[in-house]
Design an enzyme around this catalytic site. Sequence first.
Site, PDB file in Angstrom:
ATOM      1  N   ARG A 109       0.847  -0.889   0.013  1.00 60.40           N
ATOM      2  CA  ARG A 109      -0.225   0.298   0.177  1.00 60.40           C
ATOM      3  C   ARG A 109       0.885   1.125   0.109  1.00 60.40           C
ATOM      4  NH1 ARG A 109      -5.108  -0.980   2.433  1.00 60.40           N
ATOM      5  NH2 ARG A 109      -4.800   1.591   3.275  1.00 60.40           N
ATOM      6  N   PRO A 115      -4.185  -2.593  -4.230  1.00 59.11           N
ATOM      7  CA  PRO A 115      -5.287  -2.258  -2.869  1.00 59.11           C
ATOM      8  C   PRO A 115      -5.341  -3.244  -1.554  1.00 59.11           C
ATOM      9  CG  PRO A 115      -5.866  -2.997  -5.085  1.00 59.11           C
ATOM     10  CD  PRO A 115      -4.045  -2.385  -4.949  1.00 59.11           C
ATOM     11  N   LYS A 116      -4.241  -3.817  -0.912  1.00 56.84           N
ATOM     12  CA  LYS A 116      -4.438  -4.657   0.116  1.00 56.84           C
ATOM     13  C   LYS A 116      -5.053  -4.501   0.546  1.00 56.84           C
ATOM     14  CE  LYS A 116       0.553  -6.462  -1.929  1.00 56.84           C
ATOM     15  NZ  LYS A 116       1.340  -7.163  -1.513  1.00 56.84           N
ATOM     16  N   LYS A 117      -5.435  -5.293   0.679  1.00 54.91           N
ATOM     17  CA  LYS A 117      -6.667  -5.770   3.010  1.00 54.91           C
ATOM     18  C   LYS A 117      -6.621  -7.017   3.732  1.00 54.91           C
ATOM     19  CE  LYS A 117     -10.196  -3.865   3.212  1.00 54.91           C
ATOM     20  NZ  LYS A 117     -12.396  -3.800   2.632  1.00 54.91           N
TER      21      LYS A 117
END
Length: 248
Positions: A109, A115-117
């Site tokens: 990020r 767009p990492k979660k």
Amino acid sequence: MTEDDVRARAFAMPLTSPAFPPGPYRFVNREFLVITYRTDPEALRAVVPAPLEIAEPLVKFEFIRMPDSTGFGDYTESGQVIPVRFRGQAGGYVHAMYLDDESPIAGGREIWGFPKKLAQPRLRVEKDALVGTLDVGSLRIANATMGYKHRPFDAAKAKAAVEAPAFLLKIIPHVDCSPRICELVRYACEDVTIKGAWEGPARLELFHHALAPVADLPVREVVSAVHILTDLTLGLGSVVHDYLGSVR
């Protein structure tokens, strides 16, 4: 600690113990399961940011197993990449990513804008099938299956696919929550060695989740599936469009 000390050491947070080391980042035995599927054009138009252009109503759902990566260690990742064009150049827009390790979430990020979660993806072999699953908490949001090593896939095509440029929307907020950085970033994988590549029959199921909306790009038809084993270096990338200023 002086101001000069801060400037010299200010690579990532926390200042005295960064969540990840500086790159470059080398990946050994990185394993991909990529299922390409056809989806609704209207759904794609709702999520792909200009000036990127949609090439076809296609999405690549990826499961990536990374057992040996410089600085980031051992983790697994999953997400959606949308084929696009930027000023005539073909590439992929990284729409969503889910993974199970703090260090690559923070690094991805903060450096590139991935767009990492946090989630729980898995990629494994079950008898004669390669199986990818993605869970968010206790809920399953993706199931993928592919026949294990059914047919060889052309190594040159596999290398070109891994080396293809990709685009990210990097957003860093100001302290008042307005955007301080809003940029389109381009990156590519480098020093790629293909150790194996295969294709075969595949299926993909997506399930709705309010905070992980992978099913908002619904599966209408599975087009192809590839399984690739490779070594590569993750390139650091460049800014190709600034949404808050002039094009760089």
